[in-house]
Motif scaffolding. Structure first.
Motif, PDB file in Angstrom:
ATOM      1  N   VAL A 134       1.154  -1.326  -0.184  1.00 46.68           N
ATOM      2  CA  VAL A 134      -0.315   0.041   0.064  1.00 46.68           C
ATOM      3  C   VAL A 134       1.128   1.087  -0.299  1.00 46.68           C
ATOM      4  O   VAL A 134       2.056   0.906   0.908  1.00 46.68           O
ATOM      5  CB  VAL A 134      -0.765   0.249   1.418  1.00 46.68           C
ATOM      6  N   ILE A 135       0.572   2.269  -0.725  1.00 48.04           N
ATOM      7  CA  ILE A 135       1.026   3.374  -0.397  1.00 48.04           C
ATOM      8  C   ILE A 135       0.366   4.215   0.303  1.00 48.04           C
ATOM      9  O   ILE A 135      -0.721   4.902  -0.404  1.00 48.04           O
ATOM     10  CB  ILE A 135       1.372   4.199  -1.971  1.00 48.04           C
ATOM     11  N   ASP A 136       1.063   4.230   1.532  1.00 51.21           N
ATOM     12  CA  ASP A 136       0.481   5.283   1.978  1.00 51.21           C
ATOM     13  C   ASP A 136       0.944   6.056   2.800  1.00 51.21           C
ATOM     14  O   ASP A 136       1.703   6.076   3.835  1.00 51.21           O
ATOM     15  CB  ASP A 136      -0.521   4.447   3.681  1.00 51.21           C
ATOM     16  N   ASN A 137       0.656   7.996   2.305  1.00 52.25           N
ATOM     17  CA  ASN A 137       2.277   8.849   2.853  1.00 52.25           C
ATOM     18  C   ASN A 137       1.471   9.777   3.511  1.00 52.25           C
ATOM     19  O   ASN A 137       2.212  10.966   2.699  1.00 52.25           O
ATOM     20  CB  ASN A 137       3.080   8.805   1.440  1.00 52.25           C
ATOM     21  N   SER A 147       2.183   9.140  -6.482  1.00 50.83           N
ATOM     22  CA  SER A 147       1.117   9.890  -6.075  1.00 50.83           C
ATOM     23  C   SER A 147       0.347  10.993  -6.841  1.00 50.83           C
ATOM     24  O   SER A 147       1.321  11.357  -7.021  1.00 50.83           O
ATOM     25  CB  SER A 147       0.828  10.434  -4.488  1.00 50.83           C
ATOM     26  N   GLN A 148      -0.875  10.854  -6.395  1.00 54.48           N
ATOM     27  CA  GLN A 148      -1.768  11.952  -7.442  1.00 54.48           C
ATOM     28  C   GLN A 148      -2.533  12.620  -6.602  1.00 54.48           C
ATOM     29  O   GLN A 148      -3.618  12.893  -5.672  1.00 54.48           O
ATOM     30  CB  GLN A 148      -2.524  11.111  -8.963  1.00 54.48           C
ATOM     31  N   ARG A 180      -1.008   1.888  -8.715  1.00 54.15           N
ATOM     32  CA  ARG A 180      -1.910   2.713  -8.666  1.00 54.15           C
ATOM     33  C   ARG A 180      -1.398   3.714  -8.415  1.00 54.15           C
ATOM     34  O   ARG A 180      -1.212   3.907  -6.769  1.00 54.15           O
ATOM     35  CB  ARG A 180      -3.694   2.266  -8.486  1.00 54.15           C
ATOM     36  N   PRO A 181      -1.152   4.653  -8.516  1.00 59.77           N
ATOM     37  CA  PRO A 181      -1.568   5.890  -7.535  1.00 59.77           C
ATOM     38  C   PRO A 181      -1.751   6.089  -6.561  1.00 59.77           C
ATOM     39  O   PRO A 181      -2.632   6.400  -6.870  1.00 59.77           O
ATOM     40  CB  PRO A 181      -1.024   7.113  -8.348  1.00 59.77           C
ATOM     41  N   ALA A 182      -1.693   6.694  -5.370  1.00 53.57           N
ATOM     42  CA  ALA A 182      -2.881   7.352  -4.683  1.00 53.57           C
ATOM     43  C   ALA A 182      -2.900   8.386  -5.131  1.00 53.57           C
ATOM     44  O   ALA A 182      -2.728   9.371  -4.874  1.00 53.57           O
ATOM     45  CB  ALA A 182      -1.626   7.436  -3.318  1.00 53.57           C
ATOM     46  N   MET A 183      -4.421   8.606  -4.876  1.00 48.80           N
ATOM     47  CA  MET A 183      -4.797  10.291  -4.981  1.00 48.80           C
ATOM     48  C   MET A 183      -4.699  11.037  -3.630  1.00 48.80           C
ATOM     49  O   MET A 183      -5.680  10.263  -2.538  1.00 48.80           O
ATOM     50  CB  MET A 183      -6.556   9.903  -4.786  1.00 48.80           C
ATOM     51  N   VAL A 184      -4.347  11.810  -3.393  1.00 49.54           N
ATOM     52  CA  VAL A 184      -4.265  12.870  -2.629  1.00 49.54           C
ATOM     53  C   VAL A 184      -4.365  14.344  -2.715  1.00 49.54           C
ATOM     54  O   VAL A 184      -4.123  15.199  -3.525  1.00 49.54           O
ATOM     55  CB  VAL A 184      -2.545  12.909  -2.120  1.00 49.54           C
TER      56      VAL A 184
END
Length: 188
Positions: A134-137, A147-148, A180-184
């Motif tokens: 998971v990309i959790d930034n 990330s996006q 899939r990039p994280a939507m932030v």
């Protein structure tokens, strides 16, 4: 008088003929005479042997390069083996997490939510076992590589400029490749 004319014609013919060096002719004739057919054959065979050795070395080098290239391709295929399946499962994970976010009051709903939670945990474990992370930034510096930014908010004391304030949708990576990039939301 006729003899004189013949002598004169012979003298003129000799002068008109190109001069050749008799010594050089004799040396080349000796050289040609000295070249043994066996020596020439040995020379030809050595040249052919050198050519074949060179071809063999080139072929061996080409085979080694092909093997290395094949090994790299196979390693790449194995490394990113589950990419298509993981990408297709990500929306299912998102829906399970949305279902878990719903508040429930009665016992039947609580049991249903518990079952959904178990399914979600098994799916998350399966992804983790297959190197999907998971990309959790949230709280980290914004990185456009994984990330996006879909929204910005003004920077304040809690959130420095160019940091991720909130993750709206988790991103996922397979090994070092972003699935899939994280939507932030990013502070500006």
């Amino acid at each position: 008088m006729a003899d004189k004319e013949k002598d004169q014609d012979l003298k003129t013919a000799k002068e008109a003929a190109p001069k050749t060096d008799n010594k050089a002719d004799k040396k080349s004739a000796k050289k040609d005479a000295k070249v043994d057919p066996k020596d020439q054959e040995i020379k030809d065979l050595k040249a052919k042997n050198d050519e074949l050795s060179d071809n063999l070395l080139r072929t061996q080098a080409e085979l080694q390069n092909m093997n290395k290239r094949h090994s790299k391709e196979v390693a790449g295929i194995l490394k990113y083996d589950g990419q298509k399946l993981a990408t297709e499962i990500l929306p299912v994970i998102d829906n399970l997490e949305r279902a878990l976010a719903v508040d429930v009051d009665d016992d039947a709903s609580k049991q249903l939510k518990k079952g959904i939670e178990m399914v979600q945990q098994h799916m998350a474990k399966a992804l983790e076992d297959n190197h999907v992370t998971v990309i959790d930034n949230a709280g980290e510096k914004f990185d456009p590589a994984d990330s996006q930014a879909v929204q910005t908010v003004p920077a304040d004391d809690k959130h420095k400029k160019d940091t991720v304030v909130q993750v709206l949708q988790k991103g996922y990576k397979l090994e070092d490749r972003v699935l899939r990039p994280a939507m932030v939301v990013v502070a500006q």
